[in-house]
Design a protein around this motif. Structure first.
Motif, PDB file in Angstrom:
ATOM      1  N   GLN A 105       0.835  -1.327  -0.034  1.00 47.71           N
ATOM      2  CA  GLN A 105       0.071  -0.085  -0.029  1.00 47.71           C
ATOM      3  C   GLN A 105       0.884   1.162   0.122  1.00 47.71           C
ATOM      4  OE1 GLN A 105      -0.462  -2.703   2.618  1.00 47.71           O
ATOM      5  NE2 GLN A 105      -1.516  -3.567   0.847  1.00 47.71           N
ATOM      6  N   ARG A 106       2.267   1.111  -0.190  1.00 46.58           N
ATOM      7  CA  ARG A 106       3.038   2.293  -0.285  1.00 46.58           C
ATOM      8  C   ARG A 106       4.157   1.649  -1.032  1.00 46.58           C
ATOM      9  NH1 ARG A 106       5.761   4.638   5.075  1.00 46.58           N
ATOM     10  NH2 ARG A 106       3.508   4.655   5.648  1.00 46.58           N
ATOM     11  N   VAL A 107       4.878   2.657  -1.853  1.00 47.08           N
ATOM     12  CA  VAL A 107       6.078   2.254  -2.812  1.00 47.08           C
ATOM     13  C   VAL A 107       7.175   3.537  -2.397  1.00 47.08           C
ATOM     14  CG1 VAL A 107       7.028   2.109  -5.066  1.00 47.08           C
ATOM     15  CG2 VAL A 107       4.918   1.219  -4.698  1.00 47.08           C
ATOM     16  N   VAL A 108       8.181   3.052  -1.962  1.00 43.60           N
ATOM     17  CA  VAL A 108       9.564   3.794  -1.722  1.00 43.60           C
ATOM     18  C   VAL A 108      10.582   3.382  -2.516  1.00 43.60           C
ATOM     19  CG1 VAL A 108       8.691   4.585   0.523  1.00 43.60           C
ATOM     20  CG2 VAL A 108      10.211   2.664   0.395  1.00 43.60           C
ATOM     21  N   ILE A 109      11.543   4.262  -2.835  1.00 44.80           N
ATOM     22  CA  ILE A 109      12.578   4.117  -3.602  1.00 44.80           C
ATOM     23  C   ILE A 109      13.902   4.544  -2.401  1.00 44.80           C
ATOM     24  CG2 ILE A 109      12.526   6.238  -4.678  1.00 44.80           C
ATOM     25  CD1 ILE A 109      13.984   4.651  -7.001  1.00 44.80           C
ATOM     26  N   VAL A 110      14.709   3.523  -2.273  1.00 45.14           N
ATOM     27  CA  VAL A 110      16.150   4.123  -1.726  1.00 45.14           C
ATOM     28  C   VAL A 110      17.156   4.279  -2.796  1.00 45.14           C
ATOM     29  CG1 VAL A 110      17.708   3.517  -0.047  1.00 45.14           C
ATOM     30  CG2 VAL A 110      15.184   2.669   0.532  1.00 45.14           C
ATOM     31  N   TYR A 111      17.868   5.203  -2.887  1.00 46.49           N
ATOM     32  CA  TYR A 111      18.910   5.545  -3.929  1.00 46.49           C
ATOM     33  C   TYR A 111      19.840   6.543  -3.277  1.00 46.49           C
ATOM     34  CZ  TYR A 111      16.772  10.039  -4.913  1.00 46.49           C
ATOM     35  OH  TYR A 111      16.129  11.325  -5.159  1.00 46.49           O
ATOM     36  N   THR A 112      21.089   6.819  -4.007  1.00 47.89           N
ATOM     37  CA  THR A 112      22.140   7.538  -3.385  1.00 47.89           C
ATOM     38  C   THR A 112      22.250   8.582  -4.582  1.00 47.89           C
ATOM     39  OG1 THR A 112      23.064   5.722  -2.489  1.00 47.89           O
ATOM     40  CG2 THR A 112      24.514   7.627  -2.773  1.00 47.89           C
ATOM     41  N   PRO A 113      21.724   9.951  -4.032  1.00 47.25           N
ATOM     42  CA  PRO A 113      22.284  11.091  -5.104  1.00 47.25           C
ATOM     43  C   PRO A 113      23.610  11.484  -4.772  1.00 47.25           C
ATOM     44  CG  PRO A 113      20.391  11.742  -3.467  1.00 47.25           C
ATOM     45  CD  PRO A 113      21.153  10.458  -2.981  1.00 47.25           C
ATOM     46  N   PHE A 114      24.120  11.709  -6.238  1.00 45.71           N
ATOM     47  CA  PHE A 114      25.613  12.195  -6.203  1.00 45.71           C
ATOM     48  C   PHE A 114      25.566  13.579  -5.915  1.00 45.71           C
ATOM     49  CE2 PHE A 114      29.041  14.139  -8.875  1.00 45.71           C
ATOM     50  CZ  PHE A 114      30.096  13.581  -8.110  1.00 45.71           C
ATOM     51  N   GLU A 115      26.498  13.921  -4.491  1.00 49.08           N
ATOM     52  CA  GLU A 115      26.787  15.207  -4.304  1.00 49.08           C
ATOM     53  C   GLU A 115      28.523  15.398  -4.318  1.00 49.08           C
ATOM     54  OE1 GLU A 115      25.231  15.975  -0.191  1.00 49.08           O
ATOM     55  OE2 GLU A 115      23.884  14.069  -0.434  1.00 49.08           O
ATOM     56  N   PRO A 116      28.709  16.215  -5.255  1.00 47.83           N
ATOM     57  CA  PRO A 116      30.096  16.461  -5.633  1.00 47.83           C
ATOM     58  C   PRO A 116      30.720  17.465  -4.455  1.00 47.83           C
ATOM     59  CG  PRO A 116      28.994  17.363  -7.489  1.00 47.83           C
ATOM     60  CD  PRO A 116      27.846  16.877  -6.112  1.00 47.83           C
ATOM     61  N   GLY A 117      32.135  16.687  -4.163  1.00 45.26           N
ATOM     62  CA  GLY A 117      32.894  17.207  -3.031  1.00 45.26           C
ATOM     63  C   GLY A 117      32.469  16.747  -1.505  1.00 45.26           C
TER      64      GLY A 117
END
Length: 286
Positions: free
Chosen positions: A166-178
């Protein structure tokens, strides 16, 4: 006294390993640049398409009030989670952090989880934590395209529409320069309509629910595609940093071993000279 042959063998071994880590660093940097460019190019469309979807969803109320994609379920007891990790290790803490974020989110929610995992490392680490993946999507250095996300998007939308979660989530890693990239958890379903669009009036053709649900699958697929590109960018940046540190550590170790080798060699030469002098002195005294 240290064995000169053993020290020299250790130096050659470390030199060989440093060459490998140096090559891996160069490859990771090249891949990081490639995925970073693609992620930056796709980000404006990902943001704009999501804004349009949530804007239209808000403007079409109450027409979409019967759609679980926008109104949600009355009672939630299970969530679908897509975890994006990597296929390989030796990437610093990238895979560990992604899995840790997923596990912590699951443990803080009053919900069980159906877990889909991108990347072999993510699957294996989640299994070690006691969570078996219901779906697995290997990367295996294949070319990442929008079509690659179709299967996982369909699994998430289908499971949600059928009420299996009943819920959908995504776990990911945004790129943060430096900076060290930090994984994040983002809810995809149900859609949260934008509040700013509530006062706008639109005429929908076909009906709002039909049009938005058709648009939904395309927008969600691009959100997953963007998250995949961002995560791969972060993964290769983390691997480049880890391999660079390993290479530098190898160079430092080579310097220490070389000093130890030279010191041992000087001691050996000094001992041999003393033996020669001692022998010559004995012969002279005789």
């Amino acid at each position: 006294m240290p064995n000169l042959r053993d020290i020299r063998r250790h130096i050659r071994s470390v030199e060989s390993i440093a060459k490998v880590t140096g090559a891996m660093e160069a490859v990771a940097i090249a891949k990081n640049h490639r995925f970073r460019s693609r992620a930056q190019e796709s980000l404006p469309f990902a943001r704009a398409s999501w804004q349009i979807l949530t804007h239209l969803a808000a403007a079409s109320n109450p027409e979409i009030s019967e759609s679980v994609f926008f109104s949600g379920y009355d009672h939630a007891h299970r969530m679908g989670m897509l975890l994006i990790a990597g296929d390989r290790g030796m990437a610093g803490g990238y895979n560990r952090r992604a899995v840790q974020t997923a596990v912590e989110y699951i443990e803080t929610q009053d919900l069980s989880a159906s877990i889909l995992v991108v990347g072999k490392e993510g699957r294996d680490r989640m299994s070690a934590e006691g969570y078996e993946a219901e779906g697995f999507y290997p990367l295996a250095d294949r070319e990442i395209t929008l079509e690659n996300t179709t299967q996982m998007t369909s699994a998430l939308i289908g499971g949600y529409q059928e009420g299996r979660f009943q819920r959908v989530v995504i776990v990911y890693t945004p790129f943060e320069p430096g900076r060290e990239s930090v994984p994040r958890t983002r809810q995809l379903l149900p859609i949260r309509p934008a509040e700013t669009a509530a006062s706008h009036q639109y005429i929908f053709e076909p009906p709002a629910e039909q049009m938005l649900e058709s648009l939904l699958s395309q927008v969600l697929r691009f959100q997953i595609y963007q998250a995949l590109l961002a995560s791969l960018t972060a993964e290769h940046a983390s691997r480049a940093l880890a391999m660079g540190q390993a290479t530098q550590n190898g160079k430092d170790l080579i310097e220490r071993l070389t000093l130890e080798y030279n010191k041992a060699r000087q001691e050996s030469i000094t001992k041999e000279l003393m033996d020669i002098v001692g022998g010559a002195t004995t012969l002279y005294n005789e």
